[in-house]
Each structure stands twice: as C-alpha cells, then as structure tokens.
Scaffold this motif. Structure first.
Motif, short mmCIF file in Angstrom:
data_model
loop_
_atom_site.label_atom_id
_atom_site.label_comp_id
_atom_site.label_asym_id
_atom_site.label_seq_id
_atom_site.Cartn_x
_atom_site.Cartn_y
_atom_site.Cartn_z
N THR A 110 28.21 62.19 33.93
CA THR A 110 27.07 62.58 34.76
C THR A 110 25.80 62.41 33.94
O THR A 110 25.76 62.75 32.75
N LEU A 111 24.78 61.88 34.56
CA LEU A 111 23.52 61.56 33.89
C LEU A 111 22.36 62.06 34.74
O LEU A 111 22.30 61.78 35.94
N LEU A 112 21.45 62.78 34.13
CA LEU A 112 20.20 63.21 34.78
C LEU A 112 19.04 62.46 34.13
O LEU A 112 18.85 62.53 32.91
N ILE A 113 18.27 61.75 34.95
CA ILE A 113 17.05 61.08 34.49
C ILE A 113 15.86 61.89 34.99
O ILE A 113 15.80 62.26 36.17
N ILE A 114 14.90 62.17 34.11
CA ILE A 114 13.73 62.99 34.45
C ILE A 114 12.48 62.12 34.43
O ILE A 114 12.24 61.39 33.46
N ARG A 115 11.69 62.22 35.49
CA ARG A 115 10.38 61.54 35.55
C ARG A 115 9.49 62.36 36.47
O ARG A 115 9.73 62.43 37.68
N LEU A 116 8.44 62.95 35.93
CA LEU A 116 7.68 63.94 36.69
C LEU A 116 6.18 63.63 36.80
O LEU A 116 5.41 64.48 37.23
N ASP A 117 5.77 62.43 36.40
CA ASP A 117 4.33 62.14 36.44
C ASP A 117 3.94 61.58 37.80
O ASP A 117 4.64 61.79 38.79
N THR A 168 21.62 61.19 38.65
CA THR A 168 20.67 61.98 39.43
C THR A 168 19.27 61.76 38.88
O THR A 168 19.08 61.71 37.66
N LEU A 169 18.30 61.65 39.75
CA LEU A 169 16.90 61.58 39.34
C LEU A 169 16.23 62.91 39.64
O LEU A 169 16.28 63.39 40.78
N CYS A 170 15.61 63.50 38.63
CA CYS A 170 14.73 64.66 38.83
C CYS A 170 13.31 64.12 38.83
O CYS A 170 12.81 63.67 37.79
N GLY A 171 12.66 64.13 39.99
CA GLY A 171 11.37 63.48 40.12
C GLY A 171 10.31 64.37 40.72
O GLY A 171 10.58 65.46 41.25
N ASN A 172 9.07 63.90 40.64
CA ASN A 172 7.92 64.58 41.22
C ASN A 172 7.96 64.43 42.74
O ASN A 172 8.01 63.31 43.26
N ILE A 173 7.90 65.54 43.45
CA ILE A 173 8.06 65.50 44.90
C ILE A 173 6.96 64.69 45.61
O ILE A 173 7.15 64.25 46.74
N ILE A 174 5.84 64.44 44.94
CA ILE A 174 4.76 63.68 45.60
C ILE A 174 5.17 62.24 45.89
O ILE A 174 4.60 61.61 46.78
N TRP A 175 6.14 61.69 45.14
CA TRP A 175 6.60 60.33 45.44
C TRP A 175 8.05 60.29 45.94
O TRP A 175 8.74 59.27 45.84
N LYS A 176 8.50 61.39 46.55
CA LYS A 176 9.87 61.50 47.07
C LYS A 176 10.20 60.37 48.05
O LYS A 176 11.23 59.69 47.91
N ASP A 177 9.34 60.17 49.06
CA ASP A 177 9.66 59.16 50.07
C ASP A 177 9.68 57.75 49.48
O ASP A 177 10.47 56.90 49.89
#
Length: 372
Positions: free
Chosen positions: A17-24, A51-60
């Motif tokens: 399992t791998l989590l990638i984080i990008r929040l900018d 899984t990607l943990c991302g900034n919700i502003i670019w969710k779509d």
C-alpha cells in the motif's frame, strides 16, 4: 498531542500500500500530475494499492485526469485541517489506521503543519520526502522539527529549477529511472461542456491569489474595450467563485453582448476545455497559464516576476507560443536570467500595474497575427 493520541491505537502495516501526498495549489498539481502514472506503471509499485492525499480544491481535476492511476483518494481541506481540531484528528486517524507500507510526500516546499504532519501520523514503514526548498526561514525549521519524521529524504538541487523539472528530478530519484517526459500535458476531450459562444474568443482570467500578482480591474476593462473595438473575437472572462467581485468590477466597465462571464460556473475540467477552445488566453500568473501551457493554447501572462525561474517563465525548450510581460526592471534585465532568478526567487515587490494596457494590447495583437 493529536499524533500521540492517534499512535496509542495499534494497527498492522498493510503490505503493498502506498500513500502519495500533494497538498499545494492547482497550478502545482498540473505541473506534477503526469509523473503519477510513472509511479503506477513502475515495476516496484505496479501491484500496489495507491492512494492520493490531495488538496480538495483540485479534487474534480485529479479525479478526471488520474482516475486510472489511483485506487482511492483522500481529500484535505487546508483551512479546516489548520483550524479545526476534530477535522484534523479524523483525517490523521484515518491515514494512521490505513496502515500504509510506504508514504511519499512529493512537495519540494514541504510544510511542517501539513504534509510533514501527515507523514508523521501515518507511522508507515517507509516515509519518503524531499530535502526541501532551500529558503532559509523554512530550512532550519524542517531540520529541527520534521526532517526526522522521514526514513528517507531525497536530495534535491538547490538550483532554482522550473517546477516541472523539479518534479521530474524528484520522481526520477524516487523511481531510480530516467523519465521520458519533457513538458506537462493535459487533455479535456472528454470534459462535458460546449464552447461559451459560437464565435472565436479570447479568454481572460483576471484573478490571482495575491493582490500583488493581480493586474488591476481597470486595466483589464480597458484591454477588453480595446480588443472589442478592433477585433471580431468575443471575450470570455473566467475565474473561481472567490473572484466574482473582481470580475463584476470589470463587467461594470464593459457593456457588451460579446463578453461572456463564466466566473464560478465551471468545474476545473470544464475550465480546461474552455481554455483549450480559446484562440488566446490572457491571464495573471495563475493556474490558467499552466492549463494553457499543458493544453497547447497560446497565452500571455502578466506577471510581477514573483518566483522567477521556478514558475515563470516557461523555459524555451518546452516550445510554447506564449509571451510574458513584466514590470520595467525585469523587462530591462531579461537577458540576465540568473540575476532575476536570484532576486525574485521567493518574492517580488515590483508593481504589476507598471505594465501598461498598451503593452498588453500590442502583445495580444502580435499573437493574433500568429493565428491561422
């Protein structure tokens, strides 16, 4: 304190399992998203659940572009994560309970209160990140507080690289392989939206997160009036819901049926499609420029030079039809890229409204001359 409470709960590490984080921000995502598929297709990670943990502003946008890359998404609201204790606890606890084997924080300008905190809370077997941006006010904080959250820090150059190449450097070192990718790319062929007008149009995006990076509403209004009086193109004005006030101020000065207001009326994939159908984009230095560059739409970027070298301008080798307009000091020193990249690496206090309406209009006119 939150993390200590979360770590009281034991859970097994889940293999592969791998989590990638990008929040900018949105533009940052555009400049990194192509590299995620190289992780997905790499022999080491091909069988992983990613899984990607991302900034919700670019969710779509991410779910539209990367639906075949990630098995799941975790969306983070930065404002809530910073100020709402219960929201932060739930998200960090969710990540800890998932028991990721590997966590990768991909951001160069690492943030202790965001990505680094998530890495620490995950308690993953492997926790990988970048050595980080060399700006002095952040580097010492990371060294004292958060570098030891990681099991491995990938060394990155202190050179002021364009952000796309910075991402490429990181992912090549992460995957230990050369990546054959020379520019960001986007495709919105499947986005469900039609053109906003039957006529050819120029799209204008007058917003930007910081006031210092926003050319004035008055200037944009004057530019639009000039364009309408000389050329047959319609004008489409676009931006987020938060930019409606800026756009309404412009519209009060421009009374024409040939001006179409799309502010707050599109998803990000629809916004990308509308840029792709435009003849030219005129914008402040914001995500719209990165959309245009990745799509291949001609653009003019009005910039005060902030973060010169890292986000502006696009390097010549990417081969775009574009123009950047700056305050006088930068224009006079454009032959000395290294000087500008050093002086404006982190901020610019130059006045963006030194850039005249006449100069922008002339540049748009020159670019119109390149349209087939």
């Amino acid at each position: 304190m939150i993390i200590k409470i979360i770590h009281l709960s034991k859970r097994p590490i889940v293999a592969k399992t791998l989590l990638i984080i990008r929040l900018d921000s949105i533009g940052d995502y555009i400049l990194v998203h192509n590299f995620f598929s190289f992780v997905r297709n790499h022999p080491v990670y091909r069988e992983y659940k990613i899984t990607l943990c991302g900034n919700i502003i670019w969710k779509d946008l991410a779910e539209f572009l990367n639906e075949n890359v990630f098995d799941s998404f975790i969306w983070l609201n930065r404002k809530k994560f910073k100020w709402n204790f219960f929201y932060k606890y739930r998200l960090l606890n969710q990540i800890h309970k998932a028991g990721y084997e590997i966590v990768v924080e991909t951001t160069f300008t690492r943030e202790i209160l965001f990505g680094d905190t998530i890495v620490k809370s995950s308690k993953a077997k492997e926790r990988i990140g970048s050595t980080g941006s060399p700006d002095s006010h952040l580097k010492w904080k990371r060294k004292i507080f958060s570098d030891d959250y990681y099991t491995k820090l990938i060394t990155q150059s202190d050179e002021n690289l364009f952000e796309f190449y910075r991402n490429k450097e990181f992912f090549e070192k992460l995957l230990q392989t050369k990546i054959d990718l020379n520019k960001p790319t986007l495709s919105f062929n499947k986005a469900e939206v039609g053109p906003p007008t039957e006529n050819d149009y120029i799209i204008i995006v007058p917003g930007a997160q910081e006031k210092a990076r926003r050319w004035s509403e008055k200037n944009f209004a004057e530019l639009i009036k000039h364009l309408l009086s000389v050329y047959p193109f319609d004008i489409v004005i676009a931006g987020s819901v938060s930019e409606k006030t800026i756009i309404n101020t412009i519209l009060k000065e421009v009374d024409s049926e040939r001006v179409h207001n799309l502010s707050g009326k599109t998803t990000l994939p629809q916004f990308g499609k509308i840029i792709s159908l435009a003849k030219i984009l005129v914008s402040n230095e914001t995500s719209a420029v990165h959309f245009a560059a990745a799509i291949g739409t001609k653009f003019i970027c009005i910039s005060n030079g902030q973060r010169f070298g890292r986000f502006v301008p696009y390097p010549h080798q990417i081969k775009l039809i574009c123009a950047y307009l700056y305050p006088d000091y930068i224009e006079k020193n454009l032959n000395n890229h290294l000087l500008l990249a050093e002086q404006f690496r982190y901020e610019s206090k130059l006045e963006i409204n030194e850039i005249s309406v006449e100069k922008v209009f002339e540049t748009v006119s020159e670019m119109i001359g390149t349209i087939n």
